[in-house]
Write an enzyme that holds these catalytic residues in place. Structure first.
Site, mmCIF file in Angstrom:
data_model
loop_
_atom_site.group_PDB
_atom_site.id
_atom_site.type_symbol
_atom_site.label_atom_id
_atom_site.label_comp_id
_atom_site.label_asym_id
_atom_site.label_seq_id
_atom_site.Cartn_x
_atom_site.Cartn_y
_atom_site.Cartn_z
ATOM 1 N N ALA A 74 0.821 -1.208 0.000
ATOM 2 C CA ALA A 74 0.000 0.000 0.000
ATOM 3 C C ALA A 74 0.857 1.262 0.000
ATOM 4 O O ALA A 74 0.457 2.286 -0.557
ATOM 5 C CB ALA A 74 -0.950 -0.002 1.192
ATOM 6 N N ASN A 154 -6.203 3.157 10.469
ATOM 7 C CA ASN A 154 -5.441 2.033 11.012
ATOM 8 C C ASN A 154 -5.347 2.063 12.533
ATOM 9 O O ASN A 154 -5.160 1.025 13.157
ATOM 10 C CB ASN A 154 -4.038 1.998 10.393
ATOM 11 C CG ASN A 154 -3.393 3.353 10.309
ATOM 12 O OD1 ASN A 154 -3.919 4.273 9.670
ATOM 13 N ND2 ASN A 154 -2.266 3.513 10.961
ATOM 14 N N GLN A 182 -6.725 -0.918 5.367
ATOM 15 C CA GLN A 182 -7.350 -1.514 6.553
ATOM 16 C C GLN A 182 -8.775 -1.991 6.297
ATOM 17 O O GLN A 182 -9.278 -2.836 7.028
ATOM 18 C CB GLN A 182 -7.354 -0.519 7.719
ATOM 19 C CG GLN A 182 -5.971 -0.164 8.236
ATOM 20 C CD GLN A 182 -5.255 -1.339 8.901
ATOM 21 O OE1 GLN A 182 -5.844 -2.374 9.208
ATOM 22 N NE2 GLN A 182 -3.958 -1.178 9.123
ATOM 23 N N SER A 202 -3.239 -3.582 0.392
ATOM 24 C CA SER A 202 -2.048 -4.347 0.752
ATOM 25 C C SER A 202 -2.442 -5.754 1.191
ATOM 26 O O SER A 202 -3.395 -5.925 1.956
ATOM 27 C CB SER A 202 -1.340 -3.636 1.901
ATOM 28 O OG SER A 202 -0.217 -4.376 2.310
ATOM 29 N N HIS A 204 -0.821 -7.986 3.147
ATOM 30 C CA HIS A 204 -0.500 -8.495 4.486
ATOM 31 C C HIS A 204 -1.443 -7.978 5.569
ATOM 32 O O HIS A 204 -1.341 -8.372 6.732
ATOM 33 C CB HIS A 204 0.964 -8.217 4.856
ATOM 34 C CG HIS A 204 1.296 -6.808 5.221
ATOM 35 N ND1 HIS A 204 1.348 -6.390 6.534
ATOM 36 C CD2 HIS A 204 1.619 -5.737 4.475
ATOM 37 C CE1 HIS A 204 1.700 -5.108 6.566
ATOM 38 N NE2 HIS A 204 1.866 -4.691 5.331
ATOM 39 N N CYS A 329 7.301 6.087 17.858
ATOM 40 C CA CYS A 329 8.718 6.356 18.030
ATOM 41 C C CYS A 329 9.211 7.238 16.894
ATOM 42 O O CYS A 329 9.094 6.888 15.734
ATOM 43 C CB CYS A 329 9.507 5.051 17.984
ATOM 44 S SG CYS A 329 9.950 4.453 19.595
HETATM 45 C C1 LIG Z 1 -0.351 -0.885 6.536
HETATM 46 C C2 LIG Z 1 -0.857 0.336 5.887
HETATM 47 C C3 LIG Z 1 -0.162 0.941 4.836
HETATM 48 C C4 LIG Z 1 1.158 0.416 4.344
HETATM 49 O O1 LIG Z 1 1.004 -0.760 3.630
HETATM 50 P P1 LIG Z 1 2.289 -1.622 3.231
HETATM 51 O O2 LIG Z 1 1.738 -2.640 2.301
HETATM 52 O O3 LIG Z 1 2.811 -2.194 4.488
HETATM 53 O O4 LIG Z 1 3.240 -0.703 2.552
HETATM 54 C C5 LIG Z 1 -0.704 2.065 4.267
HETATM 55 N N1 LIG Z 1 -1.868 2.578 4.695
HETATM 56 C C6 LIG Z 1 -2.555 2.028 5.695
HETATM 57 C C7 LIG Z 1 -3.847 2.627 6.126
HETATM 58 C C8 LIG Z 1 -2.080 0.902 6.327
HETATM 59 O O5 LIG Z 1 -2.760 0.371 7.346
#
Ligand SMILES: *Cc1c(COP(=O)(O)O)cnc(C)c1O
Length: 390
Positions: A74, A154, A182, A202, A204, A329
């Site tokens: 993403a 998120n 999300q 995304s 994962h 962080c």
């Molecule tokens: C996890 C996330 C991303 C990043 O996605 P990746 O595939 O890890 O680069 C971007 N936007 C939101 C809202 C996310 O939760």
């Protein structure tokens, strides 16, 4: 026996579903071909598998397969959408609108574009986490080319009124993009019903592998184009060059198919568990749910425990529970989450917040354990706190 720490951080990432892994495995070894190899059977097998995956991803979002551009995730899809639209539509205007509570993949890309002279409006979120639609409409100028508002947050799970946002964008001839990393696979997302022109997702985050995602790019009404941000080979209809990660793409497709079949039942089950967790934790005094009055994802809750600093809380149970705090962080220090402060939550309360994100493999036993663990930890911290006195 519970496997510790209990994993309640499914918005950071989800474990690969074993059925996804099983679908992927042959594409590392037996079917290792390059999907761009047109001259032999190895290539054809890989190309066929990518075609199936593209159909599976498209089916989950109401798109056609040709509208799916595979990326590394993403973050890359957000970059491609924002930078690609800014480059492609430079002659039309140089203004985009987004929101303060977006993911860093959007916010940092916007900061980058600002350095190149693009004007960016950052809408404020209300205390409920939702953007103000009249503020959105008021921010649109004749220079505006894109509105980018995430589907679901998120950190809080708050779901934005995507259809109302795209209606406003469309009325003014502005493109609507959404980061749905999300939302995908958790609630129904449909690019037609929702009026979405570009969408980042995304694998994962929905039980697929890391390092693969997609950008949805609308092909009709209107036909949207983005300038490639990576040159070389012209893969993905010229929008994203690079040899396709076939095993990961196959896994992403499988994850989308499973989500399409199981999402409704899974959401119902997780709503019950999430509500049980919330109820159990709200029995503690001076405890509140962030974004409670807005529509929210079924598996997420973000809770502030007044007088119980999040880091102290986390270290108290880090061997037992894997969750995220309302602090981020940075290189020098702990900053309060920009999402929570963006909703008008004071810094100290943001630091006393925890995000619980349940998932496909979360059990009721784990939720009962989490309630006991967090309550104990909050009570301990408050007894020690000079401000507490509980
Ligand atoms: C996890 C996330 C991303 C990043 O996605 P990746 O595939 O890890 O680069 C971007 N936007 C939101 C809202 C996310 O939760």
């Amino acid at each position: 026996m519970l496997k510790l720490p209990v994993y309640l951080d499914n918005n950071a990432t989800t474990p690969c579903d074993p059925r996804v892994l099983e679908a992927m495995l042959p594409f590392f070894t037996a079917h290792f071909g390059n999907a761009a190899s047109r001259s032999h059977a190895y290539g054809w097998a890989a190309e066929e598998a990518v075609k199936t995956a593209r159909e599976q991803v498209a089916a989950l979002i109401g798109a056609v397969p040709e509208e799916i551009v595979f990326t590394s995730g993403a973050t890359e899809a957000d970059n491609l959408a924002l930078k690609g639209v800014v480059e492609m539509y430079a002659a039309k205007g140089r203004h985009i609108i987004t929101c303060e509570t977006e993911h860093k993949a959007v916010l940092d890309t916007c900061r980058h574009l600002e350095k190149q002279g693009v004007a960016v409006t950052y809408l404020k979120a209300g205390h409920d986490g939702l953007i103000d639609l009249s503020a959105l409409e008021a921010a649109i100028t004749d220079q505006t080319i894109l509105v980018s508002v995430m589907y679901a947050n998120n950190e809080t799970g708050v779901i934005q009124p995507v259809r109302a946002i795209s209606d406003i964008a469309r009325k003014h001839g502005v493109l609507m993009m959404t980061d749905a990393a999300q939302a995908l696979g958790k609630i129904p997302v449909d690019v037609q019903r929702d009026g979405i022109d570009l969408m980042a997702v995304s694998a994962h985050k929905l039980y697929g592998p890391k390092g693969v995602g997609a950008l949805y790019v609308r092909r009709k009404n209107p036909r949207v184009k983005v300038t490639a941000q990576m040159d070389g080979g012209g893969h993905e209809r010229g929008m994203r060059s690079g040899t396709l990660n076939v095993p990961a793409i196959v896994g992403f497709g499988k994850a989308c198919e499973l989500a399409r079949q199981e999402m409704t039942a899974e959401a119902a089950r997780l709503t019950i568990l999430r509500d049980k967790l919330e109820k159990g934790l709200l029995e503690l005094e001076e405890t509140s749910v962030n974004g409670a009055t807005a529509p929210r994802l079924p598996h997420v809750t973000n809770i502030s425990f007044k007088y119980a600093g999040g880091e102290g809380l986390m270290t108290g149970f880090s061997r037992d529970l894997a969750v995220s705090s309302g602090s981020a962080c940075t290189s020098a220090s702990m900053e309060p989450s920009h999402v929570l402060t963006g909703m008008g939550i004071p810094d100290d309360l943001a630091h006393s917040s925890l995000r619980f994100a349940l998932g496909r493999f979360t059990t009721e036993e784990e939720i009962d354990f989490a309630i006991r663990t967090v309550r104990e930890s909050v009570n301990n911290l408050r007894e020690m706190s000079p401000l507490g006195g509980f």
